[in-house]
Motif scaffolding. Structure first.
Motif, PDB file in Angstrom:
ATOM      1  N   PHE A  68      46.607  51.281 -35.064  1.00 13.48           N
ATOM      2  CA  PHE A  68      46.442  50.329 -36.166  1.00 13.48           C
ATOM      3  C   PHE A  68      45.338  49.336 -35.813  1.00 13.48           C
ATOM      4  CE2 PHE A  68      51.052  50.385 -38.040  1.00 13.48           C
ATOM      5  CZ  PHE A  68      50.996  51.778 -38.110  1.00 13.48           C
ATOM      6  N   THR A  69      44.619  48.909 -36.840  1.00 12.15           N
ATOM      7  CA  THR A  69      43.582  47.899 -36.668  1.00 12.15           C
ATOM      8  C   THR A  69      43.707  46.857 -37.771  1.00 12.15           C
ATOM      9  OG1 THR A  69      42.069  49.525 -35.705  1.00 12.15           O
ATOM     10  CG2 THR A  69      41.117  47.454 -36.472  1.00 12.15           C
ATOM     11  N   ILE A  70      43.796  45.603 -37.375  1.00 18.41           N
ATOM     12  CA  ILE A  70      43.863  44.511 -38.338  1.00 18.41           C
ATOM     13  C   ILE A  70      42.476  43.890 -38.463  1.00 18.41           C
ATOM     14  CG2 ILE A  70      44.510  42.754 -36.628  1.00 18.41           C
ATOM     15  CD1 ILE A  70      46.404  41.567 -38.764  1.00 18.41           C
ATOM     16  N   SER A  71      42.135  43.476 -39.670  1.00 14.77           N
ATOM     17  CA  SER A  71      40.849  42.820 -39.910  1.00 14.77           C
ATOM     18  C   SER A  71      41.005  41.890 -41.101  1.00 14.77           C
ATOM     19  CB  SER A  71      39.749  43.855 -40.168  1.00 14.77           C
ATOM     20  OG  SER A  71      40.039  44.624 -41.329  1.00 14.77           O
ATOM     21  N   ARG A  72      39.990  41.078 -41.317  1.00 15.02           N
ATOM     22  CA  ARG A  72      40.070  40.158 -42.453  1.00 15.02           C
ATOM     23  C   ARG A  72      38.691  39.894 -43.021  1.00 15.02           C
ATOM     24  NH1 ARG A  72      43.187  35.176 -40.478  1.00 15.02           N
ATOM     25  NH2 ARG A  72      42.604  34.275 -42.487  1.00 15.02           N
ATOM     26  N   ASP A  73      38.666  39.594 -44.306  1.00 13.04           N
ATOM     27  CA  ASP A  73      37.449  39.192 -45.006  1.00 13.04           C
ATOM     28  C   ASP A  73      37.804  37.902 -45.742  1.00 13.04           C
ATOM     29  OD1 ASP A  73      35.273  38.783 -46.656  1.00 13.04           O
ATOM     30  OD2 ASP A  73      35.042  40.889 -47.149  1.00 13.04           O
ATOM     31  N   ASN A  74      37.515  36.789 -45.115  1.00  8.59           N
ATOM     32  CA  ASN A  74      37.912  35.510 -45.710  1.00  8.59           C
ATOM     33  C   ASN A  74      37.198  35.239 -47.029  1.00  8.59           C
ATOM     34  OD1 ASN A  74      39.761  34.949 -43.688  1.00  8.59           O
ATOM     35  ND2 ASN A  74      38.298  33.770 -42.465  1.00  8.59           N
ATOM     36  N   ALA A  75      36.019  35.773 -47.185  1.00 10.20           N
ATOM     37  CA  ALA A  75      35.301  35.588 -48.447  1.00 10.20           C
ATOM     38  C   ALA A  75      36.025  36.265 -49.609  1.00 10.20           C
ATOM     39  CB  ALA A  75      33.883  36.128 -48.333  1.00 10.20           C
ATOM     40  N   LYS A  76      36.787  37.316 -49.290  1.00 10.56           N
ATOM     41  CA  LYS A  76      37.554  38.035 -50.309  1.00 10.56           C
ATOM     42  C   LYS A  76      39.030  37.646 -50.282  1.00 10.56           C
ATOM     43  CE  LYS A  76      34.551  42.089 -50.457  1.00 10.56           C
ATOM     44  NZ  LYS A  76      34.461  43.573 -50.319  1.00 10.56           N
ATOM     45  N   ASN A  77      39.372  36.670 -49.440  1.00  6.77           N
ATOM     46  CA  ASN A  77      40.770  36.218 -49.326  1.00  6.77           C
ATOM     47  C   ASN A  77      41.713  37.369 -49.001  1.00  6.77           C
ATOM     48  OD1 ASN A  77      40.203  33.490 -49.910  1.00  6.77           O
ATOM     49  ND2 ASN A  77      40.267  33.902 -52.103  1.00  6.77           N
ATOM     50  N   THR A  78      41.270  38.284 -48.167  1.00  7.19           N
ATOM     51  CA  THR A  78      42.039  39.501 -47.919  1.00  7.19           C
ATOM     52  C   THR A  78      42.098  39.825 -46.439  1.00  7.19           C
ATOM     53  OG1 THR A  78      41.417  40.368 -50.094  1.00  7.19           O
ATOM     54  CG2 THR A  78      42.278  41.941 -48.500  1.00  7.19           C
ATOM     55  N   VAL A  79      43.276  40.269 -46.016  1.00  7.34           N
ATOM     56  CA  VAL A  79      43.504  40.784 -44.669  1.00  7.34           C
ATOM     57  C   VAL A  79      43.906  42.250 -44.804  1.00  7.34           C
ATOM     58  CG1 VAL A  79      44.915  40.585 -42.590  1.00  7.34           C
ATOM     59  CG2 VAL A  79      44.161  38.525 -43.793  1.00  7.34           C
ATOM     60  N   TYR A  80      43.419  43.067 -43.895  1.00  2.55           N
ATOM     61  CA  TYR A  80      43.651  44.509 -43.960  1.00  2.55           C
ATOM     62  C   TYR A  80      44.429  44.991 -42.745  1.00  2.55           C
ATOM     63  CZ  TYR A  80      39.757  44.031 -47.234  1.00  2.55           C
ATOM     64  OH  TYR A  80      38.936  43.633 -48.269  1.00  2.55           O
ATOM     65  N   LEU A  81      45.128  46.095 -42.935  1.00  3.12           N
ATOM     66  CA  LEU A  81      45.751  46.795 -41.815  1.00  3.12           C
ATOM     67  C   LEU A  81      45.418  48.269 -41.972  1.00  3.12           C
ATOM     68  CD1 LEU A  81      47.562  46.399 -39.305  1.00  3.12           C
ATOM     69  CD2 LEU A  81      49.482  47.131 -40.743  1.00  3.12           C
ATOM     70  N   GLN A  82      44.509  48.736 -41.145  1.00  2.32           N
ATOM     71  CA  GLN A  82      44.154  50.151 -41.133  1.00  2.32           C
ATOM     72  C   GLN A  82      45.128  50.870 -40.221  1.00  2.32           C
ATOM     73  OE1 GLN A  82      41.678  51.906 -42.825  1.00  2.32           O
ATOM     74  NE2 GLN A  82      42.675  53.715 -41.954  1.00  2.32           N
ATOM     75  N   MET A  83      45.813  51.858 -40.759  1.00  5.13           N
ATOM     76  CA  MET A  83      46.842  52.577 -40.013  1.00  5.13           C
ATOM     77  C   MET A  83      46.439  54.041 -39.891  1.00  5.13           C
ATOM     78  SD  MET A  83      50.264  50.860 -41.674  1.00  5.13           S
ATOM     79  CE  MET A  83      50.082  51.732 -43.233  1.00  5.13           C
TER      80      MET A  83
END
Length: 123
Positions: A68-83
């Motif tokens: 799993f990899t967590i990431s975020r794009d604060n400009a899009k107000n979004t956090v992701y979890l790639q599984m």
């Protein structure tokens, strides 16, 4: 109104991949660390991953490290979890949550939660 909304769950075969998204509203996302949790039927909720407010620090549960990899794009107000390399033991409802601080530590001190998204890994 403060909200966290998860999306991206679904049914996937063992070995497959999914990317979950957590979209925030009602607060400044880049002031807070965000975590992902999951809860399988009959089991306690467990912390999966966390990312600091600026994305420069992450942590993972041992059960998902390397997959799993967590990431975020604060400009899009979004956090992701790639599984990736999903297996049936990953089946659970996945939640994102806002930590009270801008850094990650133990999977504690979270104050707002999303409604969850179901991930099912099955052939």
């Amino acid at each position: 109104q403060l909200q966290l909304v998860e999306s991206g769950g679904g049914l996937v075969q063992p070995g497959g991949s999914l990317r979950l998204s957590c979209t925030a509203s009602g607060f400044t996302l880049d002031d807070y660390a965000i975590g992902w949790f999951r809860q399988a039927p009959g089991k306690e909720r467990e912390g999966v991953s966390c990312i600091s407010s600026l994305g420069d620090s992450t942590n993972y549960a041992d059960s998902v490290k390397g997959r799993f990899t967590i990431s975020r794009d604060n400009a899009k107000n979004t956090v992701y979890l790639q599984m990736n390399s999903l297996n049936p033991e990953d089946t659970a409802v996945y939640y994102c949550a806002r930590r009270r601080y801008n850094y990650c530590s133990a999977f504690t001190r979270y104050d707002y939660w999303g409604q969850g998204t179901q991930v099912t890994v099955s052939s």
